[in-house]
Design an enzyme around this catalytic site. Structure first.
Site, PDB file in Angstrom:
ATOM      1  N   ASP A  35      13.484   5.383  -3.274  1.00  0.00           N
ATOM      2  CA  ASP A  35      14.547   4.608  -2.623  1.00  0.00           C
ATOM      3  C   ASP A  35      14.039   3.213  -2.300  1.00  0.00           C
ATOM      4  OD1 ASP A  35      17.234   5.865  -0.850  1.00  0.00           O
ATOM      5  OD2 ASP A  35      16.670   3.763  -0.667  1.00  0.00           O
ATOM      6  N   ASP A  63      12.100   0.410  -6.090  1.00  0.00           N
ATOM      7  CA  ASP A  63      13.412   0.044  -6.605  1.00  0.00           C
ATOM      8  C   ASP A  63      13.517   0.544  -8.040  1.00  0.00           C
ATOM      9  OD1 ASP A  63      15.681  -1.465  -7.499  1.00  0.00           O
ATOM     10  OD2 ASP A  63      15.338  -2.761  -5.758  1.00  0.00           O
ATOM     11  N   SER A  80      22.412   3.631  -5.226  1.00  0.00           N
ATOM     12  CA  SER A  80      23.369   2.516  -5.197  1.00  0.00           C
ATOM     13  C   SER A  80      23.892   2.343  -3.784  1.00  0.00           C
ATOM     14  CB  SER A  80      24.581   2.791  -6.109  1.00  0.00           C
ATOM     15  OG  SER A  80      25.516   1.720  -6.022  1.00  0.00           O
ATOM     16  N   ALA A 119      25.409  10.350 -10.457  1.00  0.00           N
ATOM     17  CA  ALA A 119      26.389  10.313  -9.368  1.00  0.00           C
ATOM     18  C   ALA A 119      27.377   9.200  -9.670  1.00  0.00           C
ATOM     19  CB  ALA A 119      25.685  10.057  -8.039  1.00  0.00           C
ATOM     20  N   TYR A 150      31.157  -2.443  -7.772  1.00  0.00           N
ATOM     21  CA  TYR A 150      30.818  -1.017  -7.664  1.00  0.00           C
ATOM     22  C   TYR A 150      31.537  -0.209  -8.750  1.00  0.00           C
ATOM     23  CZ  TYR A 150      30.133   3.553  -5.425  1.00  0.00           C
ATOM     24  OH  TYR A 150      29.789   4.857  -5.148  1.00  0.00           O
ATOM     25  N   LYS A 154      29.730   1.647 -11.945  1.00  0.00           N
ATOM     26  CA  LYS A 154      29.769   3.103 -12.109  1.00  0.00           C
ATOM     27  C   LYS A 154      30.431   3.488 -13.437  1.00  0.00           C
ATOM     28  CE  LYS A 154      27.769   4.728  -8.368  1.00  0.00           C
ATOM     29  NZ  LYS A 154      26.568   5.579  -8.428  1.00  0.00           N
ATOM     30  N   GLU A 168      20.961   9.883 -28.133  1.00  0.00           N
ATOM     31  CA  GLU A 168      19.551  10.181 -27.851  1.00  0.00           C
ATOM     32  C   GLU A 168      19.332  11.644 -27.492  1.00  0.00           C
ATOM     33  OE1 GLU A 168      17.147   7.602 -27.762  1.00  0.00           O
ATOM     34  OE2 GLU A 168      18.516   5.927 -28.035  1.00  0.00           O
ATOM     35  N   THR A 180      32.927  11.298   0.922  1.00  0.00           N
ATOM     36  CA  THR A 180      32.059  12.332   1.504  1.00  0.00           C
ATOM     37  C   THR A 180      31.591  11.873   2.882  1.00  0.00           C
ATOM     38  OG1 THR A 180      31.370  12.898  -0.738  1.00  0.00           O
ATOM     39  CG2 THR A 180      29.977  13.712   1.051  1.00  0.00           C
ATOM     40  N   ARG A 191      32.416   2.477   6.837  1.00  0.00           N
ATOM     41  CA  ARG A 191      33.409   3.389   6.243  1.00  0.00           C
ATOM     42  C   ARG A 191      34.349   3.923   7.300  1.00  0.00           C
ATOM     43  NH1 ARG A 191      30.619   6.082   1.270  1.00  0.00           N
ATOM     44  NH2 ARG A 191      28.552   5.340   1.797  1.00  0.00           N
TER      45      ARG A 191
HETATM   46  N1  UDP Z   1      39.605   2.095   6.640  1.00  0.00           N
HETATM   47  C1  UDP Z   1      40.265   1.959   7.857  1.00  0.00           C
HETATM   48  N2  UDP Z   1      39.535   1.621   8.953  1.00  0.00           N
HETATM   49  C2  UDP Z   1      38.192   1.414   8.924  1.00  0.00           C
HETATM   50  C3  UDP Z   1      37.515   1.558   7.687  1.00  0.00           C
HETATM   51  C4  UDP Z   1      38.245   1.900   6.566  1.00  0.00           C
HETATM   52  O1  UDP Z   1      41.490   2.153   7.945  1.00  0.00           O
HETATM   53  O2  UDP Z   1      37.609   1.116   9.985  1.00  0.00           O
HETATM   54  C5  UDP Z   1      40.390   2.500   5.453  1.00  0.00           C
HETATM   55  C6  UDP Z   1      40.144   1.668   4.194  1.00  0.00           C
HETATM   56  O3  UDP Z   1      40.994   0.549   4.163  1.00  0.00           O
HETATM   57  C7  UDP Z   1      40.456   2.691   3.111  1.00  0.00           C
HETATM   58  C8  UDP Z   1      40.040   4.024   3.705  1.00  0.00           C
HETATM   59  O4  UDP Z   1      40.007   3.806   5.116  1.00  0.00           O
HETATM   60  O5  UDP Z   1      41.847   2.718   2.862  1.00  0.00           O
HETATM   61  C9  UDP Z   1      38.699   4.522   3.242  1.00  0.00           C
HETATM   62  O6  UDP Z   1      37.773   3.478   3.375  1.00  0.00           O
HETATM   63  P1  UDP Z   1      36.224   3.669   3.135  1.00  0.00           P
HETATM   64  O7  UDP Z   1      35.599   2.312   3.308  1.00  0.00           O
HETATM   65  O8  UDP Z   1      35.707   4.765   3.991  1.00  0.00           O
HETATM   66  O9  UDP Z   1      36.051   4.168   1.629  1.00  0.00           O
HETATM   67  P2  UDP Z   1      36.802   3.876   0.235  1.00  0.00           P
HETATM   68  O10 UDP Z   1      37.484   5.159  -0.091  1.00  0.00           O
HETATM   69  O11 UDP Z   1      37.806   2.748   0.410  1.00  0.00           O
HETATM   70  O12 UDP Z   1      35.713   3.517  -0.713  1.00  0.00           O
END
Ligand code: UDP
Length: 319
Positions: A35, A63, A80, A119, A150, A154, A168, A180, A191
């Site tokens: 990591d 890295d 990532s 992943a 991102y 991916k 290969e 998750t 998140r």
């Molecule tokens: N979101 C929210 N409040 C927060 C953070 C995220 O309402 O404080 C919303 C974001 O706009 C998205 C969803 O929650 O619609 C999931 O966001 P996250 O960043 O967890 O992951 P994503 O699925 O978008 O990659």
């Protein structure tokens, strides 16, 4: 005793990577976690499972963009940044990790004759026009938007995996991981689940982006790890792609109310602007992994949230 199998976990100090390392140790593997610690944390590798099996566990602060030699039987590529604020802050690094980094690990797997698990992510479906999303859906991704560093990295990673399999002969398997959560989800990740829990425990307003009607399907981390191992260790799956997620679908507003109730918080819910290209809905079709491997998620959202809140209370956030 047969010699222990060696698993290399790139991104092993991350939220998911560290849970995967623990499961591999419990299965008797020798585990090498690599990591860069850009988003991973050393403290994720300090629990009792790591202590109990320390003779079979190695951590390399390295890295995957740099050359790496590990004599592995199994290579798991979880390296990532993965939360939107994080990968947008490190956008070029995210693109390089998903492309050059994946290329390095695939080459390592080829040279050692190792099996490879990539992943990938539900983000390859972008803002999906098909609902729920089966593996056969090609997605609806903005190639030039804020999330594309991102999403496209991916998608490129998947393309690279498939060509290493076709050209290969590397035994490559791909999992598309849906949202998750669980213990060790970084409270600073930005998140939805981590923000809400931290806000609720601190008595701060819960920030709902947009009108809160967009949906996500949240899976508990132990379900994901079980799905990842099912895909990696089953025979005859080279070149196969599986969704791994929990089909239970929640609006983010409902998730806010649920977390408010489970924490016993009096925090208000406030509305903030919706980030650009935020997918309006997301739900996995898991019929393929159910049929082929008998995997299904076990932990309901409410139960998983209770465990996660408990962990936040003990580790990261003081009321
Ligand atoms: N979101 C929210 N409040 C927060 C953070 C995220 O309402 O404080 C919303 C974001 O706009 C998205 C969803 O929650 O619609 C999931 O966001 P996250 O960043 O967890 O992951 P994503 O699925 O978008 O990659």
């Amino acid at each position: 005793m047969p010699e222990a199998k060696v698993s290399l976990v790139a991104g092993g100090a991350g939220f998911i990577g560290s849970h995967l390392c623990e499961e591999l140790l419990r299965r008797g593997h020798r585990v090498v976690a690599v990591d860069s610690l850009i988003s991973g944390r050393r403290s994720n590798l300090e629990g009792s499972t790591f202590r109990r099996h320390r003779n079979r566990f190695t951590f390399l602060e390295r890295d995957i963009l740099k050359p790496l030699r590990v004599d592995a039987d199994f290579v798991f590529n979880f390296a990532s940044p993965a939360s939107p604020p994080h990968y947008q802050r490190h956008s070029i690094y995210t693109l390089r990790t998903g492309s050059e980094g994946t290329l390095r690990l695939l080459s390592l797997a080829r040279d050692r004759g190792a099996r490879f698990l990539q992943a990938s992510t539900s983000e390859v479906y972008g803002d999906p026009a098909v609902h729920p999303q089966p593996e056969s859906y090609w997605g609806n991704v903005n190639p030039a938007g804020l999330r594309s560093c991102y999403d496209e990295a991916k998608r490129y990673g998947e393309a690279l995996c498939m060509e290493f399999w076709r050209k290969e002969g590397v035994d490559v398997r791909v999992v598309r991981i849906f949202n998750t959560y669980g213990p060790r989800l970084d409270p600073d990740d930005g998140r939805v689940v981590s923000n809400y829990i931290r806000q609720a425990l601190r008595g701060e307003p819960l920030t709902v982006y947009g009108d809160g009607r967009q949906t996500r399907s949240f899976q508990y981390v132990s379900d994901l790890v079980a799905g990842v191992c099912a895909v990696m260790f089953a025979p005859d799956l080279a070149g196969e792609i599986f969704n791994v997620g929990n089909p239970g679908e929640f609006t983010v507003l409902r998730a806010a109310r649920l977390i408010r109730r489970l924490t016993g918080s009096r925090s208000p819910v406030v509305f903030r602007p919706l980030p650009s290209d935020d997918p309006s809905r997301r739900r996995p079709d898991i019929s393929k992994i159910r049929r082929r491997l008998g995997w299904a998620p076990k932990v309901p959202f409410e139960e998983g949230l209770r465990r996660t809140i408990d962990w936040y209370r003990r580790h990261e956030v003081r009321d």
